[in-house]
Design a protein around this motif. Sequence first.
Motif, PDB file in Angstrom:
ATOM      1  N   GLU A 313     -29.013  55.093 -12.363  1.00  0.00           N
ATOM      2  CA  GLU A 313     -29.975  54.639 -13.874  1.00  0.00           C
ATOM      3  C   GLU A 313     -30.512  53.602 -13.754  1.00  0.00           C
ATOM      4  O   GLU A 313     -30.083  52.343 -12.831  1.00  0.00           O
ATOM      5  N   LYS A 314     -32.012  53.300 -13.159  1.00  0.00           N
ATOM      6  CA  LYS A 314     -32.403  52.181 -13.267  1.00  0.00           C
ATOM      7  C   LYS A 314     -33.765  52.012 -14.025  1.00  0.00           C
ATOM      8  O   LYS A 314     -34.950  53.001 -14.419  1.00  0.00           O
ATOM      9  N   ASP A 315     -34.243  50.643 -14.767  1.00  0.00           N
ATOM     10  CA  ASP A 315     -35.272  50.765 -15.731  1.00  0.00           C
ATOM     11  C   ASP A 315     -35.551  52.329 -16.273  1.00  0.00           C
ATOM     12  O   ASP A 315     -34.339  52.569 -17.212  1.00  0.00           O
ATOM     13  N   ASN A 423     -43.762  61.608 -10.449  1.00  0.00           N
ATOM     14  CA  ASN A 423     -44.161  60.014 -10.710  1.00  0.00           C
ATOM     15  C   ASN A 423     -42.425  60.008 -11.889  1.00  0.00           C
ATOM     16  O   ASN A 423     -43.316  60.864 -13.276  1.00  0.00           O
ATOM     17  N   TRP A 424     -41.473  59.293 -11.364  1.00  0.00           N
ATOM     18  CA  TRP A 424     -40.543  59.387 -12.099  1.00  0.00           C
ATOM     19  C   TRP A 424     -40.028  58.155 -13.406  1.00  0.00           C
ATOM     20  O   TRP A 424     -39.290  57.840 -13.547  1.00  0.00           O
ATOM     21  N   ASP A 438     -27.732  72.420   0.254  1.00  0.00           N
ATOM     22  CA  ASP A 438     -28.308  73.082   1.456  1.00  0.00           C
ATOM     23  C   ASP A 438     -28.308  71.785   2.527  1.00  0.00           C
ATOM     24  O   ASP A 438     -28.914  71.713   3.457  1.00  0.00           O
ATOM     25  N   GLY A 439     -27.395  70.294   2.208  1.00  0.00           N
ATOM     26  CA  GLY A 439     -27.452  68.961   2.450  1.00  0.00           C
ATOM     27  C   GLY A 439     -28.314  68.294   2.067  1.00  0.00           C
ATOM     28  O   GLY A 439     -28.482  66.930   2.248  1.00  0.00           O
ATOM     29  N   ILE A 440     -28.435  68.248   0.772  1.00  0.00           N
ATOM     30  CA  ILE A 440     -29.021  66.815   0.005  1.00  0.00           C
ATOM     31  C   ILE A 440     -28.053  65.974  -0.618  1.00  0.00           C
ATOM     32  O   ILE A 440     -26.974  66.243  -1.206  1.00  0.00           O
ATOM     33  N   ASP A 441     -28.613  64.546  -0.199  1.00  0.00           N
ATOM     34  CA  ASP A 441     -27.393  64.138  -0.680  1.00  0.00           C
ATOM     35  C   ASP A 441     -28.101  63.285  -1.460  1.00  0.00           C
ATOM     36  O   ASP A 441     -29.166  62.821  -1.177  1.00  0.00           O
ATOM     37  N   TYR A 442     -27.360  63.008  -2.852  1.00  0.00           N
ATOM     38  CA  TYR A 442     -28.080  62.943  -3.724  1.00  0.00           C
ATOM     39  C   TYR A 442     -27.996  61.163  -4.022  1.00  0.00           C
ATOM     40  O   TYR A 442     -28.858  60.997  -4.792  1.00  0.00           O
ATOM     41  N   GLU A 443     -27.369  60.478  -4.043  1.00  0.00           N
ATOM     42  CA  GLU A 443     -26.929  59.332  -4.141  1.00  0.00           C
ATOM     43  C   GLU A 443     -28.604  58.888  -3.021  1.00  0.00           C
ATOM     44  O   GLU A 443     -29.348  58.124  -3.178  1.00  0.00           O
ATOM     45  N   LYS A 444     -27.830  58.863  -1.823  1.00  0.00           N
ATOM     46  CA  LYS A 444     -30.003  58.956  -0.977  1.00  0.00           C
ATOM     47  C   LYS A 444     -31.244  59.300  -1.974  1.00  0.00           C
ATOM     48  O   LYS A 444     -32.064  58.467  -1.706  1.00  0.00           O
ATOM     49  N   LEU A 445     -30.758  60.506  -1.894  1.00  0.00           N
ATOM     50  CA  LEU A 445     -32.319  60.906  -2.647  1.00  0.00           C
ATOM     51  C   LEU A 445     -32.896  59.455  -4.094  1.00  0.00           C
ATOM     52  O   LEU A 445     -33.992  59.457  -3.989  1.00  0.00           O
ATOM     53  N   GLU A 447     -31.862  56.621  -4.026  1.00  0.00           N
ATOM     54  CA  GLU A 447     -32.400  55.549  -3.720  1.00  0.00           C
ATOM     55  C   GLU A 447     -33.632  55.678  -3.483  1.00  0.00           C
ATOM     56  O   GLU A 447     -34.795  54.834  -3.642  1.00  0.00           O
ATOM     57  N   GLU A 448     -34.028  56.540  -2.407  1.00  0.00           N
ATOM     58  CA  GLU A 448     -35.094  57.340  -2.173  1.00  0.00           C
ATOM     59  C   GLU A 448     -36.339  56.795  -3.135  1.00  0.00           C
ATOM     60  O   GLU A 448     -37.630  56.488  -2.947  1.00  0.00           O
TER      61      GLU A 448
END
Length: 451
Positions: A313-315, A423-424, A438-445, A447-448
């Motif tokens: 959670e950010k902004d 646009n998030w 099939d392999g998505i890293d949620y935390e990394k995503l 942050e990206e």
Amino acid sequence: MNVHFIAIGGSAMHNLAIALSRKGAKVTGSDDELFEPSRTRLEKQGILPASIGWFPEKITDDLDAVILGMHAREDNPELLKAKELNIPIYSYPEYLYEQSKNKYRIVIGGSHGKTTITSMLLHVVNELGLNVDYMVGAQLDGYDCMVKLSEEARFMILEGDEYLSSPIDRRPKFHLYKPNTALISGIAWDHINVFPTWENYIEQFRIFCEVIEPGGKLIYNTEDPTLKSLGEEFETKLETKPYQTPTYRITETGTIMTHEGRAYELQIFGAHNLQNLVGAMRLAESMDISNDEFLKAIKTFKGAGKRLQKVLEKDLFTMFKDFAHSPSKLKATTSAVKEQYPNRNVVACMELHTFSSLRKEFLPLYDGAMNAADEALVYFSPAVVAHKKLEPLTLEQVQNAFGGKVKVVNKTEEVLEFIHSKNWNNSVLLMMSSGNFDGIDYEKLGEELMG
């Protein structure tokens, strides 16, 4: 006590093995594959098998019991040896009952919400400093094992799964627990590989009600029409306690719930979560926990693992991951997020991953399940469909089943392209799957997207 686990690496099995070891039993086990976190947790407890594979020589006359996991096959060499030596063989749920048959058993069943309700009850128990035994299907904050067994605890709290007990025991797990108090959160057809018709599936819950101990309690969600009818069947046989969604209002940080004229601030949100909370509160009553004690203690509950769990959670951007995969879970979770964030763009991504969800005859049940989202994507892997030996699916079949403006893709890269194209600002991203696309890293995503 000398106990051997066949398929010790399973999510449920390794937790039971750790709990028995902590209770003082001598625990051994085998498996033909061991993944994290099971491997590290078994190693830390000192019960990690020295070698991968099946070793019939581990099955000896001095074993008091063999516990058989779902991952093992009927022709497993260790199982055959145990039968040959007439060693008592238990399924996971059978052994949990053996460990709790002299306790007051509270069992939480239902097609959805059972892990959350069990987690809520355990959270309150922990906050109040009560000693209970338990088994829950998710890793919880404040607990380092999903199973606890002791001699001292008066209560045993069990999450009651309707799936099969073991490769040689085709009974649903929750038929084996014989609760003193039982709860059913809702009934929505699932596991169609085992329960081929809706009527057959409902019958499993009727049997669950029938195995409640004489004079026991049945707590059920009266807002589910099927369940309401089932609950009313047992009004003359059991003490029945229907429950429903309480009065509440949404806040920026969660929810304020009103009960008996008092307001209680909560960190959870969504009508289905509040139904779960009231169900857990009714269970707590059977443990002599007052409603006020319960609602004060539940204030610090943030949710069960992987159940509408906040990743970031950010902004003005919030990202959640959720275990939702069945139509009812999908609809409840998506609706809850949109209700909580009415002025944000809610983007829901869902993976068809389970055996039922990838069956052509089951797909029509998803009609409208993601309508509450502003944008929706559904992903399925043709390789997973083939691995499960199911009939191939087309993008059009899935699109027609879900209806609306749902985008359907069958490559992980397409999921990521879809997400990265948005646009998030002032948005919510909801990732729903019993897998991980099939392999998505949620935390990394997450942050990206904020990078």
